[in-house]
Design a protein around this motif. Structure first.
Motif, short mmCIF file in Angstrom:
data_model
loop_
_atom_site.label_atom_id
_atom_site.label_comp_id
_atom_site.label_asym_id
_atom_site.label_seq_id
_atom_site.Cartn_x
_atom_site.Cartn_y
_atom_site.Cartn_z
N ASP A 1 -4.48 17.08 13.30
CA ASP A 1 -3.99 18.19 12.21
C ASP A 1 -5.10 18.68 11.45
N ALA A 2 -6.29 17.73 11.20
CA ALA A 2 -7.36 18.31 10.68
C ALA A 2 -8.15 19.30 11.47
N ILE A 3 -8.20 19.05 12.89
CA ILE A 3 -8.85 19.89 13.77
C ILE A 3 -8.01 21.22 13.93
N ARG B 1 -10.15 24.26 23.43
CA ARG B 1 -11.02 23.87 24.56
C ARG B 1 -12.54 23.87 24.31
N THR B 2 -13.02 24.74 23.69
CA THR B 2 -14.27 24.70 23.17
C THR B 2 -14.73 23.59 22.18
N CYS B 3 -13.69 23.44 21.17
CA CYS B 3 -13.85 22.54 20.39
C CYS B 3 -13.83 21.15 20.69
N LEU B 4 -12.77 20.85 21.79
CA LEU B 4 -12.82 19.56 22.38
C LEU B 4 -14.00 19.43 23.31
N GLU C 1 -5.09 32.23 23.28
CA GLU C 1 -6.44 32.19 22.31
C GLU C 1 -6.37 30.90 21.57
N ASP C 2 -5.43 30.13 21.23
CA ASP C 2 -5.59 28.77 20.68
C ASP C 2 -6.06 27.65 21.97
N TYR C 3 -5.54 27.95 22.84
CA TYR C 3 -6.09 27.10 24.17
C TYR C 3 -7.42 27.33 24.17
#
Length: 110
Positions: free
Chosen positions: A100-102, A18-21, A12-14
């Protein structure tokens, strides 16, 4: 290659990363590879002088279980140039702080 690596990601982190990047850094043309633009305020002297090579980037690779960042500052305008070099301590710290902020914004604990 010197790298900053975040491993043991959950699936779920991946997906969240992926969506954020994808939204913030777009498609590099190679799946899972992203170009993180370096803040112009922290360029080394030679990088600042090489205006034809700007902008500069860190390469990031997202895999299902890890996120890794090369600590080599690259230009997409030239394959080889004296301005491409391993990150200075300031640049390296800037990258870690950005990541870290992301992760904090996305509520991903490491």
């Amino acid at each position: 290659m010197k790298q900053y690596v975040i491993d043991e990601l959950r699936l779920e982190d991946y997906d969240t990363l992926r969506t954020c990047l994808d939204e913030h850094f777009g498609d590099s043309g190679v799946g899972g590879l992203y170009w993180i633009p370096l803040d112009a305020d922290i360029l080394s002297e030679i990088q600042a002088e090489h205006t034809a090579c700007q902008p500069f980037y860190f390469a990031a690779e997202l895999e299902e279980d890890r996120l890794s960042f090369e600590l080599l500052v690259r230009t997409r305008n030239h394959m080889r140039c004296d301005c491409m070099a391993y990150a200075t301590p300031v640049q390296r710290n800037w990258l870690v702080e950005q990541i870290d902020a992301i992760l904090e914004k996305l509520n991903i604990s490491i």
